[in-house]
Design an enzyme around this catalytic site. Structure first.
Site, PDB file in Angstrom:
ATOM      1  N   ASP A  74       1.122  -1.210   0.145  1.00  0.00           N
ATOM      2  CA  ASP A  74      -0.048  -0.238   0.065  1.00  0.00           C
ATOM      3  C   ASP A  74       0.796   1.340  -0.117  1.00  0.00           C
ATOM      4  O   ASP A  74       1.490   1.461   0.939  1.00  0.00           O
ATOM      5  CB  ASP A  74      -0.966   0.074   1.283  1.00  0.00           C
ATOM      6  CG  ASP A  74      -1.788   1.285   1.307  1.00  0.00           C
ATOM      7  OD1 ASP A  74      -1.677   2.225   0.779  1.00  0.00           O
ATOM      8  OD2 ASP A  74      -2.817   1.037   1.777  1.00  0.00           O
ATOM      9  N   HIS A  75       1.185   1.767  -1.264  1.00  0.00           N
ATOM     10  CA  HIS A  75       2.142   2.801  -1.396  1.00  0.00           C
ATOM     11  C   HIS A  75       1.879   3.967  -0.375  1.00  0.00           C
ATOM     12  O   HIS A  75       3.042   4.665  -0.086  1.00  0.00           O
ATOM     13  CB  HIS A  75       2.551   3.317  -2.810  1.00  0.00           C
ATOM     14  CG  HIS A  75       1.416   4.295  -3.113  1.00  0.00           C
ATOM     15  ND1 HIS A  75       0.100   3.841  -3.629  1.00  0.00           N
ATOM     16  CD2 HIS A  75       1.692   5.468  -3.389  1.00  0.00           C
ATOM     17  CE1 HIS A  75      -0.341   5.089  -4.059  1.00  0.00           C
ATOM     18  NE2 HIS A  75       0.316   6.256  -3.949  1.00  0.00           N
ATOM     19  N   HIS A  91      -5.783   3.009   0.889  1.00  0.00           N
ATOM     20  CA  HIS A  91      -5.143   3.896   1.441  1.00  0.00           C
ATOM     21  C   HIS A  91      -5.849   4.824   2.728  1.00  0.00           C
ATOM     22  O   HIS A  91      -5.232   5.042   3.574  1.00  0.00           O
ATOM     23  CB  HIS A  91      -4.772   5.052   0.495  1.00  0.00           C
ATOM     24  CG  HIS A  91      -4.177   4.353  -0.920  1.00  0.00           C
ATOM     25  ND1 HIS A  91      -3.216   3.387  -0.739  1.00  0.00           N
ATOM     26  CD2 HIS A  91      -4.547   4.667  -2.123  1.00  0.00           C
ATOM     27  CE1 HIS A  91      -2.922   2.904  -2.134  1.00  0.00           C
ATOM     28  NE2 HIS A  91      -3.667   3.754  -2.876  1.00  0.00           N
TER      29      HIS A  91
HETATM   30  C1  BG6 Z   1      -3.367   4.644  -6.541  1.00  0.00           C
HETATM   31  C2  BG6 Z   1      -4.693   4.562  -7.361  1.00  0.00           C
HETATM   32  O1  BG6 Z   1      -3.200   3.526  -5.653  1.00  0.00           O
HETATM   33  O2  BG6 Z   1      -2.940   5.702  -5.911  1.00  0.00           O
HETATM   34  C3  BG6 Z   1      -4.662   5.754  -8.117  1.00  0.00           C
HETATM   35  O3  BG6 Z   1      -4.819   3.335  -7.949  1.00  0.00           O
HETATM   36  C4  BG6 Z   1      -4.381   7.162  -7.327  1.00  0.00           C
HETATM   37  O4  BG6 Z   1      -5.841   5.758  -8.805  1.00  0.00           O
HETATM   38  C5  BG6 Z   1      -3.171   6.806  -6.640  1.00  0.00           C
HETATM   39  O5  BG6 Z   1      -4.407   8.087  -8.469  1.00  0.00           O
HETATM   40  C6  BG6 Z   1      -3.094   8.091  -5.849  1.00  0.00           C
HETATM   41  O6  BG6 Z   1      -1.578   8.000  -5.179  1.00  0.00           O
HETATM   42  P1  BG6 Z   1      -0.835   9.127  -4.830  1.00  0.00           P
HETATM   43  O7  BG6 Z   1       0.567   8.700  -3.984  1.00  0.00           O
HETATM   44  O8  BG6 Z   1      -0.531  10.117  -5.936  1.00  0.00           O
HETATM   45  O9  BG6 Z   1      -1.681  10.053  -3.778  1.00  0.00           O
END
Ligand code: BG6
Length: 490
Positions: free
Chosen positions: A176-177, A239
């Protein structure tokens, strides 16, 4: 000690590898976090020679950092293996390549299999890795798996059963980045290392918590995936709920992977389930229409490529969550996330309860509540909103002021990219910032009734927010009913 390992990236010619994984590996290499004992094997369908692949990797790094690589030292660690997911022979050849590289780079049999590919292949790939002997190794074997991890609890369970036949829970790193973001990691530290917050961090002193993750981008070229996913599955199940868990968890006994995950799971299990007939009371869905973003006209969601022109998919979600435990009973956690909103920003606002009485009311002074704002991105930092005396006025006149700490304003500090930290954690065997199966399961359990109701009822008002706005009016109503409002994003 620097980790030694071979990293096999399935889906090596895809977007994630190009935009995130190669540049992150490069940063780790540049910082000296990878010694020379590592190799990366790119696996994908496309026929490429090792040299072509190395050029591809070099391009991706040069594009990411706007600079030319001085030499081929970094890319010399990259190899390519053209591959058919279902063909046993593909795996056999990959196995020989890994054995050969293990000898060349002295990686001690350590293997990381990174699945950056379409999820329908996750099960096939893992079972083939086992049946063809690639997981039999004298070193460690780890599986890194990208989302989506299923599209509901049942499919996530099925997928989990498949991969657990081959990898134990300890060997699985579910990405989960958001958990790799500097300020998401900082939530825990801010809470548990400051004597002034933790005593107030409960339903006696906190009125509500708001989490907003807004994007200005639309679905871009991901219409095919997104139209079947929607914002609830794409952002909330993972997230947003992970941020809720970090904000609401009890202090762990120790900072070990198990202790931290255990506390997070408890929060997710304490989320008050939303029954089908209550979804409309607690959740709001939205879909963007045409609008203007940064001065540019943009199309409606239904006009995007690979999106059903009559799509019922939500590109915005707002919700009110309640956590039924002693600490949080009665405190709403409001979340909202969407595409094509006014601004790209992720921010948490903790609104404290009002002072017991307003001494300043006779002079018509209203006192703003204290807010603790945690800026996740693009700004990184915290702001504490307080009240004080208005300078030069009598003591009956108040004025708001702010204490600001900006994490990414400090000269010379370049915050590491989330993927850089997560890749490094995985190589070192630290799974703390990856999601445990129990977290995934509890999150789906919470989200499923909402997506069931939304899938079965057509949203008659879609599109209901203009691109470039902060979402549908109903998202404001959600808080208004409780006497609150969203704190502005600035
Ligand atoms: C991803 C989603 O997990 O997170 C995307 O699949 C989204 O749709 C992205 O744009 C948002 O990540 P960040 O790091 O740009 O907030």
């Amino acid at each position: 000690m620097n980790p030694k390992s071979i990293i096999v990236i399935f889906g090596a010619t895809g977007d994630l590898a190009k935009r995130k994984l190669f540049p992150s590996l490069y940063r780790l290499y540049e910082k000296g976090h990878l010694n020379e004992q590592f190799a990366v094997v790119g696996v994908a369908r496309r026929p490429l020679s090792a040299d072509e692949f190395r050029n591809y990797v070099r391009d991706s790094v040069e594009t990411a950092f706007h600079q030319k690589l001085a030499d081929g030292r970094f890319t010399s660690h990259f190899y390519y293996h053209p591959f058919d997911v279902t063909e046993a022979e593909s795996y056999q050849r990959l196995k020989s390549l890994l054995e050969q590289l293990d000898g060349t780079y002295k990686t001690e049999g350590n293997r990381i299999f990174y699945l950056a590919m379409a999820p329908e292949f996750f099960g096939t790939v893992t079972s083939r890795l086992q049946s063809e002997g690639l997981t039999e190794t004298h070193g460690f074997k780890r599986l890194v798996i990208e989302k989506p991890f299923g599209h509901d609890l049942a499919s996530a369970e099925k997928l989990n059963d498949e991969i657990r036949r081959v990898f134990s829970e300890r060997e699985i790193y579910r990405i989960d980045h958001y958990l790799g973001k500097e300020m998401v990691q900082n939530i825990e530290v801010i809470r548990f290392s400051n004597a002034i917050f933790e005593p107030l961090w409960n339903n006696r002193f906190i009125a509500n918590i708001q989490i907003t993750s807004s994007e200005t981008l639309g679905v871009e070229d991901r219409g095919r995936y997104y139209d079947h996913s929607g914002a609830l599955r794409d952002m909330v199940q993972n997230h947003m709920l992970q941020m809720v868990a970090l904000l609401a968890m009890e202090p762990p006994i120790k900072l070990t992977t198990d202790d931290i995950r255990h506390e997070k799971v408890k929060v997710l299990r304490a989320l008050r389930p939303i029954a089908h007939d209550e979804v409309d009371r607690y959740f709001v869905r939205g879909q963007y229409g045409r609008g203007v973003i940064h001065g540019k006209n943009v199309p409606a969601y239904r006009e995007e490529p690979n999106v059903d022109p009559d799509s019922n998919t939500e590109t915005f979600v707002a919700g009110k969550l309640l956590i039924d435990n002693f600490r949080w009973a009665g405190v709403p956690f409001y979340i909202r996330t969407g595409k094509r909103m006014a601004e790209k920003s992720t921010k948490i606002v903790v609104q404290f309860k009002d002072v017991p009485m307003n001494l300043y009311y006779r002079t018509n002074e209203t006192i703003a509540p204290n807010l603790l704002v945690i800026h996740i991105q693009p700004d990184e930092g915290i702001t504490l909103h307080l009240n004080g005396k208005k300078t030069g006025e009598s003591t009956t006149i108040t004025a708001p002021f702010q204490l600001d700490y900006c994490n990414n304003c400090i000269d010379g500090i370049n915050t590491p990219e989330a993927y850089e930290k997560l890749l490094y954690d995985c190589m070192r065997g630290d799974a703390t910032n990856f999601t445990h199966w129990d977290e995934v399961a509890a999150s789906w359990q919470f989200v499923d009734p909402i997506s069931e109701v939304w899938a079965n009822t057509k949203a008659s008002d879609f599109p209901n927010y203009a691109a470039g706005s902060m979402g549908p009016a109903a998202a404001d109503e959600l808080l208004k009913k409780d006497g609150f409002h969203w704190w502005p994003i600035e």
